[in-house]
Structure formats: C-alpha cells, structure tokens
Write an enzyme that holds these catalytic residues in place. Structure first.
Site, PDB file in Angstrom:
ATOM      1  N   HIS A   1       1.052  -1.613  -0.081  1.00  0.00           N
ATOM      2  CA  HIS A   1       0.165  -0.095   0.056  1.00  0.00           C
ATOM      3  C   HIS A   1       0.753   1.713   0.012  1.00  0.00           C
ATOM      4  O   HIS A   1       2.171   1.425   0.750  1.00  0.00           O
ATOM      5  CB  HIS A   1      -0.812  -0.265   1.073  1.00  0.00           C
ATOM      6  CG  HIS A   1      -1.653  -1.053   1.323  1.00  0.00           C
ATOM      7  ND1 HIS A   1      -2.291  -2.102   2.659  1.00  0.00           N
ATOM      8  CD2 HIS A   1      -2.198  -1.737   0.550  1.00  0.00           C
ATOM      9  CE1 HIS A   1      -2.836  -2.566   2.813  1.00  0.00           C
ATOM     10  NE2 HIS A   1      -2.541  -2.981   1.617  1.00  0.00           N
TER      11      HIS A   1
ATOM     12  N   LYS B   1       6.935   6.796   6.584  1.00  0.00           N
ATOM     13  CA  LYS B   1       6.649   5.652   7.530  1.00  0.00           C
ATOM     14  C   LYS B   1       7.961   5.353   8.950  1.00  0.00           C
ATOM     15  O   LYS B   1       8.770   5.640   8.346  1.00  0.00           O
ATOM     16  CB  LYS B   1       5.464   4.195   7.749  1.00  0.00           C
ATOM     17  CG  LYS B   1       4.593   4.612   6.893  1.00  0.00           C
ATOM     18  CD  LYS B   1       3.427   3.369   6.013  1.00  0.00           C
ATOM     19  CE  LYS B   1       2.676   3.827   5.190  1.00  0.00           C
ATOM     20  NZ  LYS B   1       2.123   3.124   3.961  1.00  0.00           N
TER      21      LYS B   1
ATOM     22  N   TYR C   1       3.500   1.478  13.887  1.00  0.00           N
ATOM     23  CA  TYR C   1       4.065   2.751  12.543  1.00  0.00           C
ATOM     24  C   TYR C   1       2.927   4.188  13.052  1.00  0.00           C
ATOM     25  O   TYR C   1       2.916   4.710  13.070  1.00  0.00           O
ATOM     26  CB  TYR C   1       3.974   1.962  11.577  1.00  0.00           C
ATOM     27  CG  TYR C   1       2.997   1.364  11.112  1.00  0.00           C
ATOM     28  CD1 TYR C   1       2.083   0.028  11.431  1.00  0.00           C
ATOM     29  CD2 TYR C   1       2.308   2.003   9.845  1.00  0.00           C
ATOM     30  CE1 TYR C   1       1.176  -0.335  10.877  1.00  0.00           C
ATOM     31  CE2 TYR C   1       1.618   1.393   9.021  1.00  0.00           C
ATOM     32  CZ  TYR C   1       0.293   0.488   9.633  1.00  0.00           C
ATOM     33  OH  TYR C   1      -0.460   0.281   8.858  1.00  0.00           O
TER      34      TYR C   1
HETATM   35  C1  LIG Z   1      -4.592   1.858   7.084  1.00  0.00           C
HETATM   36  C2  LIG Z   1      -5.839   2.096   8.330  1.00  0.00           C
HETATM   37  C3  LIG Z   1      -7.273   1.758   8.473  1.00  0.00           C
HETATM   38  N1  LIG Z   1      -8.080   1.872   9.376  1.00  0.00           N
HETATM   39  C4  LIG Z   1      -9.255   1.447   9.114  1.00  0.00           C
HETATM   40  C5  LIG Z   1      -9.868   0.510   7.614  1.00  0.00           C
HETATM   41  C6  LIG Z   1     -10.102  -0.755   7.765  1.00  0.00           C
HETATM   42  O1  LIG Z   1     -11.695  -0.060   8.365  1.00  0.00           O
HETATM   43  C7  LIG Z   1      -9.157  -1.314   9.386  1.00  0.00           C
HETATM   44  C8  LIG Z   1      -8.329  -2.067   7.964  1.00  0.00           C
HETATM   45  O2  LIG Z   1      -7.183  -1.418   7.138  1.00  0.00           O
HETATM   46  P1  LIG Z   1      -6.817  -2.242   6.035  1.00  0.00           P
HETATM   47  O3  LIG Z   1      -7.060  -2.908   5.478  1.00  0.00           O
HETATM   48  O4  LIG Z   1      -5.918  -1.033   5.080  1.00  0.00           O
HETATM   49  O5  LIG Z   1      -5.193  -2.086   7.201  1.00  0.00           O
HETATM   50  P2  LIG Z   1      -3.674  -2.409   6.328  1.00  0.00           P
HETATM   51  O6  LIG Z   1      -3.678  -3.710   5.154  1.00  0.00           O
HETATM   52  O7  LIG Z   1      -3.055  -3.211   7.746  1.00  0.00           O
HETATM   53  O8  LIG Z   1      -3.197  -1.559   6.144  1.00  0.00           O
HETATM   54  C9  LIG Z   1      -1.724  -0.917   6.435  1.00  0.00           C
HETATM   55  O9  LIG Z   1      -0.700  -1.685   5.730  1.00  0.00           O
HETATM   56  C10 LIG Z   1       0.051  -1.328   5.373  1.00  0.00           C
HETATM   57  C11 LIG Z   1       1.189  -2.228   5.817  1.00  0.00           C
HETATM   58  C12 LIG Z   1       0.636  -0.055   5.771  1.00  0.00           C
HETATM   59  O10 LIG Z   1       1.689   0.232   5.370  1.00  0.00           O
HETATM   60  C13 LIG Z   1      -0.538   0.905   5.231  1.00  0.00           C
HETATM   61  O11 LIG Z   1      -0.575   1.301   6.887  1.00  0.00           O
HETATM   62  C14 LIG Z   1      -1.608   0.398   6.097  1.00  0.00           C
HETATM   63  O12 LIG Z   1      -2.072   0.404   4.759  1.00  0.00           O
HETATM   64  O13 LIG Z   1      -8.713   0.172   9.513  1.00  0.00           O
HETATM   65  C15 LIG Z   1      -7.563   3.192   9.730  1.00  0.00           C
HETATM   66  O14 LIG Z   1      -8.768   3.576  10.524  1.00  0.00           O
HETATM   67  N2  LIG Z   1      -7.015   4.035   9.611  1.00  0.00           N
HETATM   68  C16 LIG Z   1      -5.351   3.519   9.471  1.00  0.00           C
HETATM   69  O15 LIG Z   1      -5.112   4.061   9.420  1.00  0.00           O
END
Ligand SMILES: Cc1cn([C@H]2C[C@H](O)[C@@H](COP(=O)(O)OP(=O)(O)O[C@H]3O[C@H](C)C(=O)[C@H](O)[C@H]3O)O2)c(=O)[nH]c1=O
Length: 182
Positions: free
Chosen positions: A63, A73, A133
C-alpha cells in the site's frame, strides 16, 4: 547516541537501530527522537500512530497513500517477527520497481524508515506479530493505492507458503498498471 541510522540500498530508505538499555528489570529503548531523526534527514512530523496484530503468514500490503496525504512511515515490530517490504515507485527514480526486505523483530528492535513514494507491506514470520508505526500524514482512504503482493513483475519473495491476505488486498492492481508516485 541512542540511534544508529544505516542507509539501505535504495536512496532514502533507512534502517534505524536504537540502543537498548538492559538491566536486572528488563530493558528500555527510545523509539523516536526528533533532534536525532532530524540530523539523519527525517525532518517531517508524524501525525498518526498505527498498531496492528497479525497471525502467522498474514501479508498486509502493498500500500501507499498519494498526495494530498502521502505517508512516510517509521515501522517497528514490537512483538514477534515480520519481513517488511518496501518498493520504490517514485517517478523517474533510478531504482523504480526495486524492492528491499528487512527482518524486523522484538529482538533486534530495528525501525524501518519508509519514505513517501514507496509501496509498503509485510508478512508475519512468527506465530503472531504486533506492528506499530508512525505515519507522516493522517489516514486518507481516497488517497490510498496499491499493488497486489504476489505481482509477477515485482516477484517479491515473501518466504511463506500459504499467505493470508485480505479480500481487499487480493483485488489490488498489478505493478504494470500502477501509476508512478509523483
Ligand atoms: C490504514 C488504516 C486503516 N483503517 C481502517 C480501515 C479498515 O476498516 C481497517 C483495516 O484497514 P486495512 O485493511 O487497510 O489495514 P492494513 O491492511 O493493515 O493497511 C496497512 O497496511 C500497510 C502495511 C501499510 O503500510 C498501511 O499503513 C496500511 O495500508 O482499518 C483506519 O481506520 N486507519 C488507517 O490508517
């Protein structure tokens, strides 16, 4: 000096090694210090902290956030072990499409600095992992973009047999369709 900053093989990426102070109670370490990070060239402020728990084999990523809310980050694995992956997608970079991976774990306490313009992701190598992070901009869903973790052009070695990936991440585009970060 409580931190050592090591330049990685892609310009801008830094592996930060904090000094750990052990004593009979356990250990202490600083994980961020504005003055030292400024000296190392990390001058931006960080406006959001993130925390995720993931089971063995989970892959999160690849991402990034585009402007107007791009994110650099500071990534740390506070429990367990991850393989953290960064991909240079900066327009006109001479390392465009190059990726690096780093083992971050609760033994080495290493912190990875991921500049703006890099795809970021990680895979959990231990039974579970807690990742904390700092991000230099707040979450902006409309600014999010990404590339599927197992893209054939990038050919990243994630070191796990059966990765656990979210439905959302399985729908991410291929690298060849990805517009360079500018
Ligand atoms: C990233 C983020 C997500 N959310 C909510 C949105 C979704 O309902 C839930 C899970 O989100 P997501 O599936 O995008 O989480 P990751 O797959 O861990 O995303 C992260 O994965 C890689 C490792 C990254 O470097 C980024 O920081 C980020 O994209 O948390 C939030 O409320 N705030 C946030 O900053």
């Amino acid at each position: 000096m409580p931190f050592e900053f090591e330049k990685a093989n892609i310009e801008g990426v830094l592996l930060i090694k904090p000094k750990v102070f052990f004593d009979e109670r356990g250990f202490f370490l600083e994980t961020y210090k504005k003055s030292q990070f400024l000296e190392a060239g990390i001058s931006e402020d960080f406006f959001q902290d993130n925390f995720s728990f993931s089971k063995k084999g989970v892959v999160r990523g690849l991402h990034l956030q585009r402007k107007p809310k791009p994110q650099s980050k500071l990534v740390r694995c506070i429990k367990g072990e991850i393989l953290d992956v960064v991909v240079d997608v900066r327009l006109n970079s001479n390392t465009f499409g190059k990726w690096l991976s780093f083992e971050l774990n609760d033994s080495n306490q290493h912190i990875l600095y991921v500049p703006e313009g890099f795809l970021h992701g990680f895979v959990v190598l231990s039974d579970a992992a807690i990742v904390h992070y700092k991000a230099s901009n707040e979450y902006c869903p409309d600014c999010e973009d990404g590339v599927i973790f197992n893209d054939k052009t990038l050919n990243i070695d994630w070191k796990v047999q059966k990765p656990i990936v979210s439905q959302k991440d399985m729908l991410l585009k291929n690298f060849l369709e990805f517009e360079a970060y500018k």
